[in-house]
Design an enzyme around this catalytic site. Structure first.
Site, short mmCIF file in Angstrom:
data_model
loop_
_atom_site.label_atom_id
_atom_site.label_comp_id
_atom_site.label_asym_id
_atom_site.label_seq_id
_atom_site.Cartn_x
_atom_site.Cartn_y
_atom_site.Cartn_z
N HIS A 100 -26.69 34.96 -7.88
CA HIS A 100 -27.00 33.85 -6.97
C HIS A 100 -25.86 32.82 -6.86
CE1 HIS A 100 -30.94 32.15 -5.03
NE2 HIS A 100 -29.94 32.22 -4.18
N ASP A 123 -37.17 31.17 -5.34
CA ASP A 123 -36.55 31.49 -6.63
C ASP A 123 -37.47 30.99 -7.74
OD1 ASP A 123 -34.68 31.72 -8.82
OD2 ASP A 123 -33.00 31.28 -7.47
N HIS A 125 -36.09 29.83 -10.31
CA HIS A 125 -35.20 28.81 -10.88
C HIS A 125 -34.64 27.91 -9.78
CE1 HIS A 125 -34.98 32.61 -13.19
NE2 HIS A 125 -35.08 31.81 -14.24
N ASP A 127 -31.57 26.47 -9.83
CA ASP A 127 -30.13 26.73 -9.64
C ASP A 127 -29.38 25.48 -9.19
OD1 ASP A 127 -30.84 29.31 -10.27
OD2 ASP A 127 -30.55 30.14 -8.28
N HIS A 140 -24.41 31.08 -11.77
CA HIS A 140 -25.56 31.43 -10.93
C HIS A 140 -26.71 30.42 -11.09
CE1 HIS A 140 -28.22 34.18 -13.77
NE2 HIS A 140 -27.76 33.12 -14.39
N ASP A 231 -34.06 34.89 -4.08
CA ASP A 231 -33.78 35.54 -5.36
C ASP A 231 -34.98 36.43 -5.67
OD1 ASP A 231 -33.60 36.16 -8.14
OD2 ASP A 231 -32.40 34.35 -8.50
N ASP A 233 -36.10 37.42 -8.27
CA ASP A 233 -36.90 37.00 -9.43
C ASP A 233 -37.98 35.96 -9.08
OD1 ASP A 233 -35.89 34.32 -9.68
OD2 ASP A 233 -34.42 34.90 -11.20
N GLU A 276 -29.74 39.13 -6.85
CA GLU A 276 -30.19 39.34 -8.24
C GLU A 276 -30.99 40.63 -8.46
OE1 GLU A 276 -29.04 37.66 -10.79
OE2 GLU A 276 -28.39 35.71 -10.01
#
Length: 329
Positions: A100, A123, A125, A127, A140, A231, A233, A276
């Protein structure tokens, strides 16, 4: 949908924004899962721009604990130019990562052509660590910090990044799917009054309301191009196991697809990142294929694949045709 619309696919096989090898094979895994065929089936003119090549900088020492700054900076500069050219040529662009950290170049290149863009970040996260707040030093986990004008005075001059300047206002960003936010990131989200929806918010409000508020927040003042940075994830690890930083309790398949359907329905999607996917981290081949196939579904849905079936090709209900051969028998 008509052939006037063209979509470009650009691979960015890059992994130095984090420590796990394998994510550089993400673009190939997503292509192998049938991406181009699926997009052609949506009546787009599909242009595959292939994969960029990135050069690893020799002697790329950490700077203020930031890992591989010059390598990541150079890769993002290359990507930024490629994204800017594709958008300038009139394509809707799909960027396949890679990790990312690539969003720095992807969103910056998009902003060169569309300075008024807004950013939807899906996401687990945020980031948005700065080099000083980052627990890991992995880039990332920091891309959004490089973009935001409001964080300009919190960002040191990192070697490799002199080519980019912050270009995004915090009010032009929405997060969806957060569930693993570092303390420094939480402070930034609060201080800058950034609109974000955690998984708890999605549980509480439902995905329909989350999308309504998100799009209203970004588009109520004026219609403008959307950059979607997705992302894999963000999904629950049961659906997307082949990724570097999985976090339990993620999006369901239906929530993820609803997000992308609603973004498509605005008619404003201009660039999307799908990042990712790491084929080396799936425990089995099935795990890798499930993750890559989910990535294809997300991209196709962002570009107009609907759950009630495509309606492009048939103009009318077929009428009964009497088989004259049969009649003669």
């Amino acid at each position: 949908m008509s052939y006037y619309k063209s979509v470009a696919v650009l691979g960015a096989p890059f992994s130095r924004g984090q420590k796990r090898g394998g994510v550089e094979h993400g673009p190939k895994a997503i292509r192998d899962a049938g991406l181009l065929e699926r997009l052609s089936g949506l009546d787009y003119a599909v242009h595959d721009f292939g994969d960029l090549s990135f050069h690893h900088v020799e002697k790329d020492e950490p700077y203020m604990d930031v890992k591989f700054p010059r390598t990541v900076g150079a890769a993002n500069k290359t990507l930024s130019g490629a994204v800017s050219r594709a958008v300038g040529a009139g394509h809707t662009l799909v960027m396949l990562g890679g990790d990312h950290s690539l969003a720095i170049g992807s969103v910056a290149g998009h902003a060169q052509q569309c300075p008024d863009l807004c950013l939807i970040w899906v996401d687990a996260h945020a980031d948005i660590n700065t080099p000083m707040s980052s627990p890991s030093g992995n880039l990332h986990g920091q891309p959004v910090a490089f973009m935001l004008k409001e964080l300009q005075d919190k960002m040191p001059d990192i070697p490799g990044f002199s080519w980019t300047k912050p270009f995004l206002s915090s009010r032009d960003l929405v997060y969806i799917g957060l569930r693993d936010v570092d303390p420094g990131e939480y402070q930034i989200l609060k201080d800058l009054n950034i609109q974000y929806f955690t998984m708890r918010d999605i549980d509480r409000l439902g995905i329909q309301r989350v999308m309504e508020v998100s799009l209203d927040h970004l588009l109520s003042r004026k219609q403008r191009p959307i950059h979607l940075s997705f992302d894999v994830d963000a999904f629950d690890p049961s659906l997307a196991p082949a990724t570097g930083t999985p976090v339990n309790g993620g999006l369901t398949y239906r929530e993820g697809i609803y997000i992308t359907e609603e973004i498509h329905n605005t008619g404003l999607l201009s660039v999307m990142d799908l990042v990712e996917v790491n084929p080396m981290l799936g425990a089995t081949r099935q795990a890798v294929e499930a993750t890559a196939s989910l990535a294809v579904d997300v991209i196709a849905s962002s570009l107009g694949q609907t759950r009630e079936g495509a309606h492009a090709s048939i103009d009318e209900i077929p009428s009964v045709k009497v088989d004259t051969e049969q009649l003669r028998l």
